[in-house]
Design a protein around this motif. Structure first.
Motif, PDB file in Angstrom:
ATOM      1  N   SER A 110      69.464 -81.222 -64.439  1.00  0.00           N
ATOM      2  CA  SER A 110      69.566 -82.689 -64.456  1.00  0.00           C
ATOM      3  C   SER A 110      68.430 -83.324 -63.659  1.00  0.00           C
ATOM      4  CB  SER A 110      70.911 -83.133 -63.860  1.00  0.00           C
ATOM      5  OG  SER A 110      71.981 -82.603 -64.582  1.00  0.00           O
ATOM      6  N   GLY A 111      67.967 -84.468 -64.142  1.00  0.00           N
ATOM      7  CA  GLY A 111      67.068 -85.321 -63.383  1.00  0.00           C
ATOM      8  C   GLY A 111      65.693 -84.748 -63.092  1.00  0.00           C
ATOM      9  N   GLU A 112      65.175 -83.869 -63.963  1.00  0.00           N
ATOM     10  CA  GLU A 112      63.885 -83.236 -63.661  1.00  0.00           C
ATOM     11  C   GLU A 112      62.776 -83.607 -64.639  1.00  0.00           C
ATOM     12  OE1 GLU A 112      63.763 -79.118 -62.926  1.00  0.00           O
ATOM     13  OE2 GLU A 112      65.237 -79.177 -61.286  1.00  0.00           O
ATOM     14  N   TYR A 113      63.098 -84.213 -65.762  1.00  0.00           N
ATOM     15  CA  TYR A 113      62.098 -84.403 -66.815  1.00  0.00           C
ATOM     16  C   TYR A 113      61.551 -85.827 -66.809  1.00  0.00           C
ATOM     17  CZ  TYR A 113      63.178 -79.778 -68.452  1.00  0.00           C
ATOM     18  OH  TYR A 113      63.320 -78.414 -68.510  1.00  0.00           O
ATOM     19  N   ASP A 114      60.241 -85.905 -67.006  1.00  0.00           N
ATOM     20  CA  ASP A 114      59.577 -87.211 -67.062  1.00  0.00           C
ATOM     21  C   ASP A 114      59.673 -87.835 -68.445  1.00  0.00           C
ATOM     22  OD1 ASP A 114      58.225 -87.164 -64.325  1.00  0.00           O
ATOM     23  OD2 ASP A 114      57.504 -85.289 -65.211  1.00  0.00           O
ATOM     24  N   ALA A 149      69.736 -88.788 -71.240  1.00  0.00           N
ATOM     25  CA  ALA A 149      69.702 -89.513 -69.969  1.00  0.00           C
ATOM     26  C   ALA A 149      69.876 -88.561 -68.785  1.00  0.00           C
ATOM     27  CB  ALA A 149      70.793 -90.575 -69.957  1.00  0.00           C
ATOM     28  N   ARG A 150      70.728 -87.568 -68.932  1.00  0.00           N
ATOM     29  CA  ARG A 150      71.026 -86.649 -67.815  1.00  0.00           C
ATOM     30  C   ARG A 150      69.794 -85.881 -67.363  1.00  0.00           C
ATOM     31  NH1 ARG A 150      71.740 -81.405 -67.076  1.00  0.00           N
ATOM     32  NH2 ARG A 150      71.681 -80.887 -69.318  1.00  0.00           N
ATOM     33  N   VAL A 151      68.997 -85.384 -68.308  1.00  0.00           N
ATOM     34  CA  VAL A 151      67.872 -84.530 -67.916  1.00  0.00           C
ATOM     35  C   VAL A 151      66.671 -85.328 -67.409  1.00  0.00           C
ATOM     36  CG1 VAL A 151      68.599 -82.740 -69.531  1.00  0.00           C
ATOM     37  CG2 VAL A 151      66.866 -84.402 -70.254  1.00  0.00           C
ATOM     38  N   LEU A 152      66.644 -86.637 -67.678  1.00  0.00           N
ATOM     39  CA  LEU A 152      65.526 -87.461 -67.222  1.00  0.00           C
ATOM     40  C   LEU A 152      65.650 -87.786 -65.741  1.00  0.00           C
ATOM     41  CD1 LEU A 152      65.135 -90.033 -70.144  1.00  0.00           C
ATOM     42  CD2 LEU A 152      63.533 -88.194 -69.531  1.00  0.00           C
ATOM     43  N   ARG A 153      64.518 -87.817 -65.074  1.00  0.00           N
ATOM     44  CA  ARG A 153      64.503 -88.319 -63.703  1.00  0.00           C
ATOM     45  C   ARG A 153      64.635 -89.836 -63.747  1.00  0.00           C
ATOM     46  NH1 ARG A 153      60.119 -91.179 -63.058  1.00  0.00           N
ATOM     47  NH2 ARG A 153      58.192 -90.667 -64.177  1.00  0.00           N
TER      48      ARG A 153
END
Length: 232
Positions: free
Chosen positions: A92-96, A118-122
């Motif tokens: 989670s939260g690591e992709y630009d 949405a979850r994987v995006l920072r």
């Protein structure tokens, strides 16, 4: 997407007008995005769009539910993982940047898939999404491709906003050829878009689509909708 269709995509995507112009849209969006970072290509098939990401300096990973697609990506030197759009095998939260081009329409639970984007995006990360638009264009072609739905602008915007994304822009694509598409798909219920086109037809469609870039038609009804959004 089944094995045969994925293999057909890989065979035609280099020259086919539709895939070439879609890659062009992705490239233009990447140029406006600024400095490259970490990206995920969801529903990557053979990795054509993942390669565009890499060519523009992004550290890109491909995800697809098909083992065939993952293997094709790996053979092309692309970092690829097998996973469902509703349960991405990613932190989670690591992709630009998350790219999902013509994916959501195949997913029964598109809310879950949008939530995963949405979850994987920072925070502040971007998403680029493309879907077929307008149920008035629904035909046997959609059924053959395994689609569940086509989208209106409000439906796509609402889906992304519900997932926690801020929708920056929604625009139409393939506006100029919409009448032709509607006529052809309702007249020929088994039309084959994955077949190789005659070079003249292929180039004509490419030129018409290229012309569209310079005309103020992005708000008109088209065949496809693109959306650019960011995670709040």
């Amino acid at each position: 997407m089944d094995t045969i269709e994925i293999q057909r995509i890989v065979e035609v995507e280099h020259d086919n007008w539709w895939y070439r112009e879609r890659r062009g849209i992705l490239a233009r969006e990447l140029r406006r995005a600024g400095l490259p970072g970490l990206a995920v290509d969801i529903g990557a098939a053979g990795g054509g769009n993942t390669r565009v990401l890499r060519e523009h300096g992004w550290r890109a990973v491909a995800v697809d539910c098909s083992e065939t697609a993952v293997n094709l990506c790996l053979e092309r030197g692309i970092d690829a993982h097998r996973g469902d759009a509703c349960f991405l095998p990613l932190p989670s939260g690591e992709y630009d940047l998350a790219v999902a081009l013509n994916v959501l329409e195949h997913v029964e639970d598109d809310r879950a898939a949008a939530g995963e984007i949405a979850r994987v995006l920072r925070p502040g990360g971007s998403a680029l999404v493309a879907v077929p638009c307008d149920m008035r264009l629904w035909s046997a072609h959609d059924v053959a491709l395994g689609r569940v739905r086509r989208y209106s602008r409000s439906a796509l915007t609402g889906l992304l906003e519900e997932a926690g994304l801020f929708v920056e822009q929604v625009w139409s694509w393939n506006v100029l050829i919409r009448p032709l598409v509607r006529w052809r798909r309702h007249r020929a219920p088994h039309c084959e878009d994955m077949a190789r086109l005659h070079p003249f037809t292929n180039e004509t469609l490419r030129l018409v689509t290229a012309l569209e870039r310079h005309l103020p038609v992005k708000s008109w009804p088209g065949v496809t909708l693109f959306a650019r959004a960011s995670r709040l």
